[in-house]
Design a protein around this motif. Structure first.
Motif, PDB file in Angstrom:
ATOM      1  N   GLU A  12      52.147  45.009  42.016  1.00  0.00           N
ATOM      2  CA  GLU A  12      50.694  44.834  42.190  1.00  0.00           C
ATOM      3  C   GLU A  12      50.132  46.071  42.883  1.00  0.00           C
ATOM      4  O   GLU A  12      50.701  46.525  43.874  1.00  0.00           O
ATOM      5  N   ASP A  13      49.042  46.618  42.353  1.00  0.00           N
ATOM      6  CA  ASP A  13      48.518  47.862  42.936  1.00  0.00           C
ATOM      7  C   ASP A  13      47.438  47.630  44.001  1.00  0.00           C
ATOM      8  O   ASP A  13      47.118  48.529  44.754  1.00  0.00           O
ATOM      9  N   GLU A  14      46.874  46.430  44.042  1.00  0.00           N
ATOM     10  CA  GLU A  14      45.826  46.187  45.042  1.00  0.00           C
ATOM     11  C   GLU A  14      46.470  45.832  46.380  1.00  0.00           C
ATOM     12  O   GLU A  14      47.128  44.794  46.502  1.00  0.00           O
ATOM     13  N   ASP A  56      51.308  41.965  38.201  1.00  0.00           N
ATOM     14  CA  ASP A  56      49.909  42.211  37.859  1.00  0.00           C
ATOM     15  C   ASP A  56      49.897  42.976  36.530  1.00  0.00           C
ATOM     16  O   ASP A  56      50.745  43.840  36.310  1.00  0.00           O
ATOM     17  N   GLY A  58      47.153  44.780  35.274  1.00  0.00           N
ATOM     18  CA  GLY A  58      46.375  46.010  35.379  1.00  0.00           C
ATOM     19  C   GLY A  58      46.950  46.940  36.426  1.00  0.00           C
ATOM     20  O   GLY A  58      46.580  46.882  37.602  1.00  0.00           O
ATOM     21  N   LYS A 105      43.707  35.359  38.996  1.00  0.00           N
ATOM     22  CA  LYS A 105      43.078  35.562  40.310  1.00  0.00           C
ATOM     23  C   LYS A 105      41.630  35.057  40.245  1.00  0.00           C
ATOM     24  O   LYS A 105      40.983  35.249  39.220  1.00  0.00           O
TER      25      LYS A 105
END
Ligand code: CA
Length: 182
Positions: A12-14, A56, A58, A105
């Motif tokens: 996950e990049d966030e 994730d 994206g 989400k």
């Protein structure tokens, strides 16, 4: 850290979602590994052989679907897709590639933990039964377990037909339907 903890790889990049999930998992006695890119996720997957992946779609470097595709070439490790995408086609594509579950989400902590438990439980069951060659959804896996012998002797063409039927049923075929279809 004890060795019998389940290892969960979070891709996950966030940053805040990532640390939120990481904290949630570690406080619930899981071992969490964190990757912020698809490439890093694949590297950690190869080096740590996690019990579960929370992914994730994206990601900054590559589409998360690529991770599913790569992992599924060799591994049946459960994958829960976690994404802001609400488009149905993305969900179908992720599931067709072999994701086990899909959470959109925003999600509740209770829901995520419950889905993690289900994915790990189904995977244990599958390992015990030694099922091979099917990774299109846990409901299907349960069905396949019952018909494994039949599945093994199926002509490849029939297997393709069966897999198409499974996709049409959104991975929720019941045993009777599957039996009748074959
Ligand atoms: Ca993202």
């Amino acid at each position: 850290m004890s060795n019998n903890k389940y290892k969960v790889l979070i891709v996950e990049d966030e940053a805040n979602i990532c640390s939120f999930i990481e904290t949630l998992l570690t406080t619930n006695d899981y071992q969490a590994l964190v990757a912020h890119t698809c490439t890093m996720g694949l590297t950690l997957f190869a080096s740590h052989n996690p019990d579960l992946v929370i992914l994730d779609l994206g990601l900054p470097d590559r589409d998360g679907l690529e991770l599913i595709r790569t992992v599924r070439q060799k591994y049946m490790t459960p994958i829960i897709v976690l994404s802001a995408r609400t488009d149905e086609m993305d969900k179908i594509e992720a599931l067709d590639l072999g994701a086990n579950d899909y959470i959109t989400k925003p999600f509740g902590t209770g829901e995520l933990l419950a889905r993690v438990r289900v994915a790990l439980r189904l995977n244990r069951y599958r390992q015990v039964k030694g099922l091979r060659g099917c990774h299109t959804g846990d409901a299907v896996i349960f069905t396949m377990l019952r018909y494994r012998r039949k599945w093994d002797i199926l002509h490849p063409g029939s297997r393709n037909i069966a897999m198409d039927l499974i996709r049409q049923h959104q991975h929720m075929m019941f045993e009777a339907q599957f039996s009748n279809a074959l």
